[in-house]
Design a protein around this motif. Sequence first.
Motif, PDB file in Angstrom:
ATOM      1  N   GLU A 289     -12.501   7.758  -7.925  1.00  0.00           N
ATOM      2  CA  GLU A 289     -12.223   8.876  -7.019  1.00  0.00           C
ATOM      3  C   GLU A 289     -12.256   8.452  -5.557  1.00  0.00           C
ATOM      4  OE1 GLU A 289     -16.461   9.857  -8.621  1.00  0.00           O
ATOM      5  OE2 GLU A 289     -14.809   8.503  -9.100  1.00  0.00           O
ATOM      6  N   LEU A 290     -13.070   7.448  -5.226  1.00  0.00           N
ATOM      7  CA  LEU A 290     -13.083   6.938  -3.853  1.00  0.00           C
ATOM      8  C   LEU A 290     -12.033   5.855  -3.650  1.00  0.00           C
ATOM      9  CD1 LEU A 290     -16.830   6.812  -2.750  1.00  0.00           C
ATOM     10  CD2 LEU A 290     -15.079   8.505  -2.250  1.00  0.00           C
ATOM     11  N   GLN A 291     -11.792   5.054  -4.657  1.00  0.00           N
ATOM     12  CA  GLN A 291     -10.752   4.042  -4.543  1.00  0.00           C
ATOM     13  C   GLN A 291      -9.383   4.674  -4.302  1.00  0.00           C
ATOM     14  OE1 GLN A 291     -11.206   1.861  -8.198  1.00  0.00           O
ATOM     15  NE2 GLN A 291     -13.038   0.761  -7.489  1.00  0.00           N
ATOM     16  N   SER A 292      -9.133   5.787  -4.968  1.00  0.00           N
ATOM     17  CA  SER A 292      -7.838   6.450  -4.778  1.00  0.00           C
ATOM     18  C   SER A 292      -7.697   6.998  -3.361  1.00  0.00           C
ATOM     19  CB  SER A 292      -7.660   7.571  -5.802  1.00  0.00           C
ATOM     20  OG  SER A 292      -8.642   8.594  -5.622  1.00  0.00           O
ATOM     21  N   LEU A 293      -8.801   7.480  -2.781  1.00  0.00           N
ATOM     22  CA  LEU A 293      -8.759   7.976  -1.402  1.00  0.00           C
ATOM     23  C   LEU A 293      -8.447   6.838  -0.445  1.00  0.00           C
ATOM     24  CD1 LEU A 293      -9.244  10.238   0.692  1.00  0.00           C
ATOM     25  CD2 LEU A 293     -11.668   9.597   0.662  1.00  0.00           C
ATOM     26  N   VAL A 294      -9.126   5.697  -0.636  1.00  0.00           N
ATOM     27  CA  VAL A 294      -8.864   4.536   0.230  1.00  0.00           C
ATOM     28  C   VAL A 294      -7.417   4.082   0.079  1.00  0.00           C
ATOM     29  CG1 VAL A 294      -9.451   2.120   0.649  1.00  0.00           C
ATOM     30  CG2 VAL A 294     -11.268   3.776   0.209  1.00  0.00           C
ATOM     31  N   GLU A 295      -6.961   3.964  -1.142  1.00  0.00           N
ATOM     32  CA  GLU A 295      -5.622   3.419  -1.368  1.00  0.00           C
ATOM     33  C   GLU A 295      -4.525   4.359  -0.892  1.00  0.00           C
ATOM     34  OE1 GLU A 295      -5.958   2.499  -5.480  1.00  0.00           O
ATOM     35  OE2 GLU A 295      -7.205   0.715  -5.103  1.00  0.00           O
ATOM     36  N   GLU A 296      -4.817   5.647  -0.844  1.00  0.00           N
ATOM     37  CA  GLU A 296      -3.825   6.590  -0.290  1.00  0.00           C
ATOM     38  C   GLU A 296      -3.823   6.533   1.235  1.00  0.00           C
ATOM     39  OE1 GLU A 296      -2.113   9.872   1.528  1.00  0.00           O
ATOM     40  OE2 GLU A 296      -4.302   9.855   1.334  1.00  0.00           O
TER      41      GLU A 296
ATOM     42  N   PRO B 254      -0.032   0.311   2.365  1.00  0.00           N
ATOM     43  CA  PRO B 254       0.826  -0.362   3.356  1.00  0.00           C
ATOM     44  C   PRO B 254       1.753   0.591   4.088  1.00  0.00           C
ATOM     45  CG  PRO B 254       0.667  -1.664   1.347  1.00  0.00           C
ATOM     46  CD  PRO B 254      -0.021  -0.358   1.058  1.00  0.00           C
ATOM     47  N   GLU B 255       2.275   1.600   3.391  1.00  0.00           N
ATOM     48  CA  GLU B 255       3.175   2.555   4.040  1.00  0.00           C
ATOM     49  C   GLU B 255       2.432   3.389   5.087  1.00  0.00           C
ATOM     50  OE1 GLU B 255       2.672   2.300   0.749  1.00  0.00           O
ATOM     51  OE2 GLU B 255       4.507   1.215   0.195  1.00  0.00           O
ATOM     52  N   ALA B 256       1.217   3.885   4.725  1.00  0.00           N
ATOM     53  CA  ALA B 256       0.447   4.696   5.671  1.00  0.00           C
ATOM     54  C   ALA B 256       0.025   3.866   6.874  1.00  0.00           C
ATOM     55  CB  ALA B 256      -0.783   5.280   4.972  1.00  0.00           C
ATOM     56  N   VAL B 257      -0.412   2.636   6.637  1.00  0.00           N
ATOM     57  CA  VAL B 257      -0.843   1.766   7.738  1.00  0.00           C
ATOM     58  C   VAL B 257       0.335   1.427   8.647  1.00  0.00           C
ATOM     59  CG1 VAL B 257      -1.731  -0.531   8.271  1.00  0.00           C
ATOM     60  CG2 VAL B 257      -2.797   0.826   6.469  1.00  0.00           C
ATOM     61  N   ARG B 258       1.471   1.130   8.062  1.00  0.00           N
ATOM     62  CA  ARG B 258       2.661   0.791   8.855  1.00  0.00           C
ATOM     63  C   ARG B 258       3.112   1.995   9.690  1.00  0.00           C
ATOM     64  NH1 ARG B 258       5.252  -0.812   4.837  1.00  0.00           N
ATOM     65  NH2 ARG B 258       4.474  -2.958   4.869  1.00  0.00           N
ATOM     66  N   ARG B 259       3.025   3.177   9.115  1.00  0.00           N
ATOM     67  CA  ARG B 259       3.425   4.391   9.830  1.00  0.00           C
ATOM     68  C   ARG B 259       2.501   4.655  11.024  1.00  0.00           C
ATOM     69  NH1 ARG B 259       3.924   7.093   5.610  1.00  0.00           N
ATOM     70  NH2 ARG B 259       1.818   7.994   5.516  1.00  0.00           N
ATOM     71  N   ARG B 260       1.192   4.390  10.872  1.00  0.00           N
ATOM     72  CA  ARG B 260       0.252   4.607  11.974  1.00  0.00           C
ATOM     73  C   ARG B 260       0.479   3.591  13.081  1.00  0.00           C
ATOM     74  NH1 ARG B 260      -1.095   8.918  13.002  1.00  0.00           N
ATOM     75  NH2 ARG B 260      -1.640   9.313  10.829  1.00  0.00           N
ATOM     76  N   GLY B 261       0.811   2.352  12.717  1.00  0.00           N
ATOM     77  CA  GLY B 261       1.191   1.345  13.705  1.00  0.00           C
ATOM     78  C   GLY B 261       0.056   0.620  14.394  1.00  0.00           C
ATOM     79  N   ILE B 262      -1.166   0.844  13.984  1.00  0.00           N
ATOM     80  CA  ILE B 262      -2.319   0.237  14.655  1.00  0.00           C
ATOM     81  C   ILE B 262      -2.755  -1.042  13.958  1.00  0.00           C
ATOM     82  CG2 ILE B 262      -4.753   0.581  15.262  1.00  0.00           C
ATOM     83  CD1 ILE B 262      -4.126   3.563  15.578  1.00  0.00           C
TER      84      ILE B 262
END
Length: 624
Positions: free
Chosen positions: A561-568, A572-580
């Motif tokens: 349940e916590l791994q899924s939160l981290v992975e969401e 890579p898509e979420a990190v790339r979208r944030r740009g930081i």
Amino acid sequence: MILGTIEVPSCPGRIAERWTAWGLGDGDAAFERWEEDGFLAAIISSGAPALDEGRLLHHDPASRVTAILYGELHDASELVRRLGGGPRPKDGSLLVEGYLRLGTELFRLLNGSFVLVIRDPARGRVWIARDHLGIESLYYRRTGEAVHFCSELRPLTNVGGGPCLEPAVVLRYLLLNYNPGFETLYRGIEKLRAGHVLRIEAGGIRTERYWAPSFRENPVKSREEYREELRSLIRDAVRIRLQPGYAAGAYLSGGMDSSSVVCLMTEELGSPIHTFSFRCAVKSFDEAIYARAVSRHCGTRHHEVPYDAGSAREIVELVRLLHEPIADVGIEVATFLLAKKAAGLAGYVLTGDGGDELFAAHPVYAADKAAEWFEALPPLVRRPLVNVLQRLPDSSKKKSAMVKLRRFAYSVGFPGEFHSNRWRIYYKPDELRQLLSLDWQAVLDTADPLAPLRTIYAEADGPDHLSRSLYGDYQTVVDFYLRRMQVVRRLGFVGRYPLLDHRLVEYAARIPSGLKVTSDAATKFLLRDAMADVLPPEILARKDKLGNSVPLKNWLRERPELQSLVEECLSPEAVRRRGIFDPDSVQQLWHRHLGGRENNSHRIWAMVVFELWCRNNIDAGASA
């Protein structure tokens, strides 16, 4: 909340436009409002119970001085004494009289959690004061000739072009897992520091300090004097925060601070109170037995809230209530769980926040002392020892000597000028650089995210390292404790902090450091002495306080349940979208943690909390 706009110089015709731009029309909330000669302020009531509407608005026609107080005054006896004693009305007229007769000395004499606005048109001036320890928040933004202020952050993003991140503050958050600086994560929005006042007049705006704890030592007193004076101050700090007619509650960890508060509340009220604690039923993390012992001793109505890996996902809901992100899962989520349980049972809660700073009992102060010894070793001994200690294996246990030594070896490499905050830094410069995208690496090259810490420690007036560390913590980590308690108000009741009574802080600051951390590393012996006939034996003898800990590093490795939160949140898509961040570096950090090679739980959790906060505040604001 309280909010307002001040034109400098005053331009009455623009007030309504400014108000409309905030998106707070008459239909949005009930509010009290004062408007005259280019000055507009309002106090918003969002449906909280009367106890939390704590507000006074008074206008004196003769002097034309207006006083607006948001928050709570626990005690005005010192102000009344300075005004000559005698009966005084319990409304805003006392504040106006205090200002007219004592000037800005008024702010120092108040005891409470407040934002106080004084408008003095005869002098062409407005003062906005934040309480001594910063229990209430106050933010402000300048746009053209206007100054906008608010006790919450989100409304200020509606003026000045919408929400936009301040890069240096983002880096500061990543380094420390919270933001102890003077700017906010929103570009252009600043914090009014605790114990400061904002002075606004034609031609300018500036901040001035009206109070700070001084650590210049007084002559040493006898143990008996300290015992009696401390007990009297703590007892009175608890007494003035009790509210007749409302169900009293307390957060009870089973540590000496919260236990002292609960025992004194029970003595003062003479009737059962509600106590709230959480239980993490994992070996070496479970300290519920001590809270139960205090509850039995005092006869409280005790409420124990379970905290497991699934509970940590409450962060998704909690982040929506925070002004800025904070990332300490044991404190932030536990506070939220207790607040949800207490809502409807207690009208207000008292906590033991501040006790570690009063008596130098946090482990970081022991680490400071160890570092003095360690750094005196010759470099030829020190360097290889650091290398060996950093290779020690991690442990799943909370109380692990290897984990402590490994963390010490890592943190001792940070500059000693950061005092106790050196133990709270989670990245070395090259580690943070590797995690960032190319654009943000360029930001890191030019920014100095820890500059506010240098400013704070330069103000300290204490004679030794410990006193300067304590001064810094009152300006930084104490604010962290208080901001996580914002959720208490959002859920309909009030948090109060007797161990952050400014009289008690002033007194404790002048106790010599040698009486706070003794040669045998005993801590809180002054508090233990003062509370010897109040606390149950189990608490007086206790030496294993865990500090609101949960096994996050283990949960992240074991619980889907916590791994899924981290992975969401960190895909890579979420990190790339944030740009930081660099997506590949984030994935490597995550997988090194999953594999047990490193404990990256603090870093990972901070990124998850930040991403959730951005979605609720930056992204939502940009699309509004």
